[in-house]
Enzyme design. Structure first.
Site, short mmCIF file in Angstrom:
data_model
loop_
_atom_site.label_atom_id
_atom_site.label_comp_id
_atom_site.label_asym_id
_atom_site.label_seq_id
_atom_site.Cartn_x
_atom_site.Cartn_y
_atom_site.Cartn_z
N ARG A 46 0.83 -1.22 0.00
CA ARG A 46 0.00 0.00 0.00
C ARG A 46 0.86 1.26 0.00
NH1 ARG A 46 -4.20 -1.71 4.46
NH2 ARG A 46 -2.18 -2.18 5.35
N LYS A 107 -4.92 -18.53 3.93
CA LYS A 107 -5.83 -19.65 4.23
C LYS A 107 -7.29 -19.28 4.06
CE LYS A 107 -4.41 -17.57 8.24
NZ LYS A 107 -3.17 -17.25 8.89
N ASP A 203 -9.92 -18.98 12.13
CA ASP A 203 -8.62 -19.22 11.50
C ASP A 203 -8.31 -20.73 11.48
OD1 ASP A 203 -5.88 -18.11 10.62
OD2 ASP A 203 -5.36 -19.40 12.31
N LYS A 207 -7.94 -23.33 8.05
CA LYS A 207 -6.84 -24.28 7.81
C LYS A 207 -7.38 -25.71 7.73
CE LYS A 207 -3.73 -21.10 10.16
NZ LYS A 207 -3.26 -20.64 11.46
N GLY A 304 4.56 -16.20 12.21
CA GLY A 304 5.75 -15.35 12.34
C GLY A 304 6.50 -15.28 11.02
P1 NDP Z 1 0.53 -7.89 7.11
O1 NDP Z 1 -0.66 -7.10 7.53
O2 NDP Z 1 1.76 -7.83 7.94
O3 NDP Z 1 0.95 -7.46 5.63
C1 NDP Z 1 0.03 -7.23 4.62
C2 NDP Z 1 0.71 -6.56 3.45
O4 NDP Z 1 -0.24 -6.38 2.41
C3 NDP Z 1 1.29 -5.17 3.78
O5 NDP Z 1 2.57 -5.04 3.24
C4 NDP Z 1 0.31 -4.21 3.10
O6 NDP Z 1 0.93 -3.02 2.62
C5 NDP Z 1 -0.11 -5.06 1.91
N1 NDP Z 1 -1.38 -4.62 1.35
C6 NDP Z 1 -2.55 -4.41 1.98
N2 NDP Z 1 -3.48 -3.97 1.11
C7 NDP Z 1 -2.87 -3.92 -0.08
C8 NDP Z 1 -3.27 -3.51 -1.38
N3 NDP Z 1 -4.51 -3.09 -1.60
N4 NDP Z 1 -2.38 -3.58 -2.38
C9 NDP Z 1 -1.12 -4.00 -2.17
N5 NDP Z 1 -0.65 -4.39 -0.95
C10 NDP Z 1 -1.53 -4.34 0.07
O7 NDP Z 1 0.03 -9.40 6.92
P2 NDP Z 1 0.86 -10.74 7.12
O8 NDP Z 1 2.16 -10.62 6.43
O9 NDP Z 1 0.83 -11.11 8.55
O10 NDP Z 1 -0.08 -11.81 6.37
C11 NDP Z 1 -0.06 -11.95 4.96
C12 NDP Z 1 -0.77 -13.26 4.61
O11 NDP Z 1 -0.08 -14.35 5.20
C13 NDP Z 1 -2.21 -13.37 5.12
O12 NDP Z 1 -2.98 -14.11 4.20
C14 NDP Z 1 -2.06 -14.17 6.41
O13 NDP Z 1 -3.22 -14.86 6.78
C15 NDP Z 1 -0.98 -15.13 6.00
N6 NDP Z 1 -0.22 -15.73 7.09
C16 NDP Z 1 0.36 -14.93 8.03
C17 NDP Z 1 1.10 -15.48 9.04
C18 NDP Z 1 1.78 -14.63 10.04
O14 NDP Z 1 2.42 -15.20 10.94
N7 NDP Z 1 1.70 -13.32 9.98
C19 NDP Z 1 1.28 -16.95 9.14
C20 NDP Z 1 0.66 -17.70 8.07
C21 NDP Z 1 -0.07 -17.09 7.11
P3 NDP Z 1 1.60 -1.93 3.61
O15 NDP Z 1 2.80 -2.61 4.21
O16 NDP Z 1 2.00 -0.80 2.72
O17 NDP Z 1 0.55 -1.56 4.62
N1 HSE Z 2 -3.09 -15.80 13.65
C1 HSE Z 2 -2.53 -17.04 13.22
C2 HSE Z 2 -2.10 -17.86 14.46
C3 HSE Z 2 -1.35 -16.75 12.31
O1 HSE Z 2 -2.13 -17.35 15.57
O2 HSE Z 2 -1.77 -19.04 14.30
C4 HSE Z 2 -0.87 -17.96 11.55
O3 HSE Z 2 -1.78 -18.41 10.62
#
Ligand code: NDP
Ligand code: HSE
Length: 430
Positions: A46, A107, A203, A207, A304
């Site tokens: 974003r 997921k 969540d 999964k 993470g």
């Molecule tokens: P974050 O919120 O940390 O990151 C989301 C990213 O998406 C940010 O960089 C954000 O941009 C970007 N974004 C949001 N809207 C838009 C848009 N319209 N166009 C382009 N980019 C956009 O999320 P996570 O990294 O934690 O999670 C990402 C995915 O991974 C999710 O599906 C989550 O369920 C999955 N996941 C996460 C885990 C975790 O431990 N965090 C574990 C397993 C799966 P900006 O940085 O500029 O705000």
């Molecule tokens: N919120 C999720 C958890 C992130 O606590 O396991 C990983 O999918």
């Protein structure tokens, strides 16, 4: 010279940032393992101005992630934005229709639209990979789809949400109540700002829907999952469970029954000495029952930046190596539609906790309700004495049908001497 694999990454948050760091740190190792370099050709998020502590100088920046999925000179689009609808879905659909492979950690998207995306990908001849979507860094999708491909699978049981496992572990160790520990989980950055997806079991259900599809070669059926979260688990229940030789875990369970596929997410009492009971804190675990292999348990960090990036990069490496396996282990147009086994038909043992008036005859009325529903009691505990006041009474039962338990609890809950709605937690033998 073999051409590098060019990738475009949408989303540079926790997982996107971790993925780019891993790709940079292990560039040589990855080249050695796939016989070609992996090059980040384009990125999108974003906010372009945010300092992400990443070297993005070699990648084209796109404000529009969908435009990037369509136009970027890349063979793979890595979707790390999140959400089952909107931009993440459009990015994946556009990448596939533009002939690009997709890697995602999403997921929610897969639980709701995975089958449609898999059909589109397979008819376009591209692949859809999602190892990171289930249990983060734990390679359970590969485990099921590849390592256990020769087995008939009868059941998969998992601790699939790190936040809930942390909360339940911490409640047990500290004796604190749910709300207090949830606040700690938030401060530690485990729980989301809106933690309901974690603590209400959604969540885990996302999964589980994916695991069911990969394990049983069927379409995902998120609506067919019975979902309960952990908001109502109290410190008192955790202490009673411990006294009875159990721990409380939020499990996702999927198994084949004579009525169809039973998918359920709810707190469970598991024997304190079982392998899954010892999986604590933010760790995840997945147990699989295969007909030739027997029981297998995968465990490790389910969330993470590092663990999730590990799974995302494994998928990218698969594509670089030319691995192309059907998305859900069976070609998408051959996935079966298996009916959901209704929860009333579930058979198992139960833990019941009641707050009752401490007076003669109360236990006899409760026992009569259980007897009339055909339920056999296994054990009973009552501590303390509060003449005419409320005391907790805890019972465990032998295996019975859920419909019978619902009938008995409705009658017990209506007794004048029972003060609060009965608390029921299912017991999993494991
Ligand atoms: P974050 O919120 O940390 O990151 C989301 C990213 O998406 C940010 O960089 C954000 O941009 C970007 N974004 C949001 N809207 C838009 C848009 N319209 N166009 C382009 N980019 C956009 O999320 P996570 O990294 O934690 O999670 C990402 C995915 O991974 C999710 O599906 C989550 O369920 C999955 N996941 C996460 C885990 C975790 O431990 N965090 C574990 C397993 C799966 P900006 O940085 O500029 O705000
Ligand atoms: N919120 C999720 C958890 C992130 O606590 O396991 C990983 O999918």
């Amino acid at each position: 010279l073999i051409k590098p694999l060019s990738i475009a990454v949408a989303g540079l948050g926790t997982v996107g940032g971790g993925t780019l760091s891993l790709l940079e740190r292990h560039a040589d190792l990855i080249e050695q393992r796939c016989g070609r370099k992996v090059r980040v050709a384009a990125v999108s998020a974003r906010d372009k101005k945010r300092d992400r502590k990443l070297d993005l100088s070699g990648a084209a920046w796109f404000d529009d992630a969908v435009g990037m999925a369509r136009e970027a000179p890349a063979e793979v689009v890595v979707e790390l934005i999140g959400g089952s609808e909107g931009i993440a879905r459009q990015v994946c659909e556009t990448a596939i229709s533009s002939g690009k492979h997709v890697v995602t950690a999403n997921k929610a998207l897969l639980a709701h639209h995975g089958v449609a995306l898999a059909r589109a990908a397979e008819s376009k001849g591209v692949s859809l990979h999602f190892e990171a979507a289930v249990a983060g860094g734990v390679p359970v999708i590969k485990g099921l789809r590849e390592g256990l491909a020769g087995n008939g699978i009868s059941r998969v049981t998992g601790i699939l949400n790190g936040t809930c496992n942390y909360i339940l572990t911490s409640m047990r160790e500290s004796g604190k109540e749910f709300a207090e520990v949830l606040e700690e989980a938030r401060k530690l950055g485990y729980a989301e700002a809106d933690p309901s997806f974690d603590i209400d079991g959604i969540d885990t259900a996302h999964k589980l829907a994916i695991l069911t599809s990969v394990a049983f070669g069927c379409e995902t059926n998120f609506g067919g999952i019975h979902v309960e979260g952990i908001r109502h688990v109290s410190a008192r229940d955790i202490a009673f469970a411990e006294e009875l030789g159990f721990r409380i875990k939020l499990l996702g369970i999927t198994r084949m029954t004579e009525h169809g596929v039973e998918q359920r997410v709810h707190p469970c009492l598991v024997p304190a000495r079982s392998a899954i009971a010892t999986v604590e804190d933010v760790n995840n675990a997945v147990m699989v029952e295969g007909d030739f292999v027997g029981n297998i348990m995968f465990q490790g960090r389910g969330a993470g930046a590092g663990p999730t990036a590990s799974a995302v990069v494994a998928d990218i490496i698969d594509i670089a190596r030319g691995v192309n396996i059907p998305t859900f282990a069976v070609p998408a147009d051959k996935l079966a539609r298996i009916p959901a086994s209704p929860m009333e038909r579930h058979r198992g043992a139960y833990y019941i906790r009641l707050m009752v008036r401490d007076q003669p005859g109360v236990i006899a009325d409760i026992a009569a309700a259980l007897r009339d529903a055909g339920i056999s009691m296994e054990s009973m505990l009552q501590h303390g004495r509060a003449p005419a006041g409320a005391v907790p009474v805890v019972m465990t039962t032998h295996a019975t049908e859920e419909a019978a338990m619902t009938q008995a609890l409705t009658r017990i809950g209506a007794l004048k001497a029972v003060f609060e709605p009965p608390r029921m937690i299912r017991v999993e033998p494991l």
